[in-house]
Write a protein that holds these residues in place. Structure first.
Motif, PDB file in Angstrom:
ATOM      1  N   MET A 146       1.054   7.202  10.116  1.00  0.00           N
ATOM      2  CA  MET A 146      -0.219   6.520   9.872  1.00  0.00           C
ATOM      3  C   MET A 146      -0.347   6.226   8.375  1.00  0.00           C
ATOM      4  N   ALA A 147      -0.448   4.955   8.020  1.00  0.00           N
ATOM      5  CA  ALA A 147      -0.475   4.554   6.613  1.00  0.00           C
ATOM      6  C   ALA A 147      -1.411   3.366   6.426  1.00  0.00           C
ATOM      7  N   VAL A 148      -2.218   3.426   5.371  1.00  0.00           N
ATOM      8  CA  VAL A 148      -3.111   2.326   5.000  1.00  0.00           C
ATOM      9  C   VAL A 148      -2.922   2.061   3.510  1.00  0.00           C
ATOM     10  N   LEU A 149      -2.772   0.803   3.140  1.00  0.00           N
ATOM     11  CA  LEU A 149      -2.617   0.463   1.730  1.00  0.00           C
ATOM     12  C   LEU A 149      -3.830   0.929   0.934  1.00  0.00           C
ATOM     13  N   ALA A 150      -3.598   1.333  -0.306  1.00  0.00           N
ATOM     14  CA  ALA A 150      -4.637   1.961  -1.124  1.00  0.00           C
ATOM     15  C   ALA A 150      -5.908   1.132  -1.213  1.00  0.00           C
ATOM     16  N   ASP A 151      -5.780  -0.179  -1.378  1.00  0.00           N
ATOM     17  CA  ASP A 151      -6.962  -1.030  -1.555  1.00  0.00           C
ATOM     18  C   ASP A 151      -7.819  -1.116  -0.299  1.00  0.00           C
ATOM     19  N   TRP A 152      -7.279  -0.702   0.848  1.00  0.00           N
ATOM     20  CA  TRP A 152      -8.007  -0.828   2.103  1.00  0.00           C
ATOM     21  C   TRP A 152      -8.507   0.514   2.634  1.00  0.00           C
ATOM     22  N   ARG A 153      -8.283   1.585   1.917  1.00  0.00           N
ATOM     23  CA  ARG A 153      -8.748   2.884   2.398  1.00  0.00           C
ATOM     24  C   ARG A 153     -10.260   2.996   2.273  1.00  0.00           C
TER      25      ARG A 153
END
Length: 303
Positions: free
Chosen positions: A75-82
Motif C-alpha cells: 500500500m503506497a500513496v505519493l507524498a503530495d496525496w497523503r
C-alpha cells in the motif's frame, strides 16, 4: 472517480496498469523509504490483484495489492496525496474485491504510522512489533462476518482500539469499574481521544456498576471526560435486576464489539464486522442506560 475526491480508484489487471502501480511503489518504498528494489517486487505480484489510484489527469498516485491468501500489501500513496483519503479508498476497494471473491479473512503487515488507517477499517493488531525491510510493523487481521476469541489483556487492548477506531459516531460501554489495565491503557485512551475529537457528534456512554471504586482509585478516562464532557457521559446502574448482570461489553455502531461473560475478566469474544450482534448489544444497553442514575460521585470533577 471516488465521490467527493479528485482522484479515481480501480482494480487493475493489465500489464500497463501494473507498471503504473510499480512506479508509485518505487517512489514510496525504494526512493523515499530506502527499501531495496530487489525485495520491493516479488513473485506474488503476478498472482495478486492490484488497486491503482490516479489523479485528475490520470497520473498514478497510489497503489496496493491483495494476494490469493487475503494478504493486503504494498500500500503506497505519493507524498503530495497523503491525508486526502486515497489510502482509505484503495483499502475499501481491496476489501470489496476480497468480499466478492469470498475471502472471509484478510491480513497485512502494517507500518506503525499506518495502523490507524487499518484499524478504522476493522483490522485488529496481533502479536509483537517486528522489523520488515528495516521498518517497524505489526500484523493486523480483519475477520469478515465472524467473531474471534479474546484470551488475554494484550488481545483485549488491540481489539478495543479497533472497535473504538472503527466506530462511526457511537460507543457504548458497560463495565464494573473501568477495568484497570484495559480502559486506562495508553493505546485505548489514545483511540478514545482521537474518536472524541475527530468524529462529529461522537458519543461515548459508559455504564458503571461501581462508580465509588472508580472515584476512589481514579482513572485517566475520567480526566479525558473532564476535557471532553460533550463526548463522554457516565451513569451508574441502580436497578437491582440490572445489578445482577455479571458481564461487561463494548459495542460500536459499525458492527464491532467485545463481550465478556464475567466483567472481572478480559477474556471473551470480539468482532469488527458483525452488525446484527453489535446492534443487539446496543439495544440491550439503551433501556438500562435510561433507568440508571447520573454518577454523582464524579460531580466534583465536572463530569
Amino acid at each position: 472517480m471516488s465521490a467527493g475526491a479528485p482522484f479515481g480508484v480501480r482494480m487493475v489487471a493489465d500489464g500497463a496498469a501494473r507498471d503504473a502501480a510499480h512506479t508509485v511503489r518505487t517512489a514510496v518504498f525504494v526512493d523515499e523509504q530506502g527499501v531495496s528494489p530487489d525485495i520491493e517486487r516479488d513473485a506474488l505480484d503476478v498472482l495478486s490483484r492490484h488497486v491503482l489510484a490516479t489523479g485528475p489527469d490520470g497520473t498514478p498516485i497510489g497503489a496496493g495489492r491483495i494476494a490469493p491468501d487475503g494478504r493486503i500489501g504494498r500500500m503506497a500513496v505519493l507524498a503530495d496525496w497523503r491525508g486526502r483519503g486515497v489510502g482509505e479508498a484503495m483499502l475499501l476497494a481491496l476489501l470489496d474485491d476480497a468480499r466478492d471473491r469470498g475471502l472471509r479473512s484478510t491480513w497485512l503487515h502494517a507500518q506503525l504510522p499506518a495502523m490507524g488507517l487499518y484499524a478504522r477499517a476493522g483490522f485488529v493488531a496481533e502479536g509483537p512489533q517486528f522489523d520488515e525491510a528495516g521498518i517497524a510493523h505489526r500484523t493486523m487481521r480483519r475477520h469478515t462476518g465472524a467473531a474471534f476469541a479474546v484470551d488475554d489483556l494484550d488481545t483485549a487492548v488491540d481489539a478495543t482500539v479497533t472497535i473504538i477506531a472503527s466506530a462511526r459516531r457511537t460507543l457504548v460501554l458497560r463495565s464494573r469499574d473501568l477495568d484497570p489495565g484495559l480502559y486506562d491503557h495508553p493505546d485505548v485512551l489514545g483511540a478514545l481521544r482521537r474518536f472524541a475529537t475527530s468524529t462529529r457528534g461522537a458519543s461515548v456512554q459508559v455504564l458503571l456498576h461501581d462508580p465509588a471504586t472508580v472515584q476512589r482509585r481514579g482513572s485517566p478516562l475520567l480526566a479525558l471526560a473532564q476535557r471532553l464532557p460533550s463526548a463522554l457521559a457516565f451513569r451508574a446502574v441502580e436497578d437491582p435486576v440490572d445489578r445482577e448482570f455479571a458481564g461487561a461489553f463494548l459495542a460500536n455502531d459499525a458492527g464491532g464489539f467485545h463481550v465478556r461473560t464475567l466483567g472481572t475478566r478480559v477474556d471473551g469474544d470480539a468482532a469488527t464486522d458483525l452488525p446484527g450482534r453489535a446492534r443487539q448489544l446496543q439495544q440491550q444497553f439503551a433501556p438500562v442506560w435510561g433507568r440508571s442514575r447520573v454518577c454523582s460521585e464524579f460531580r466534583a470533577l465536572g463530569i
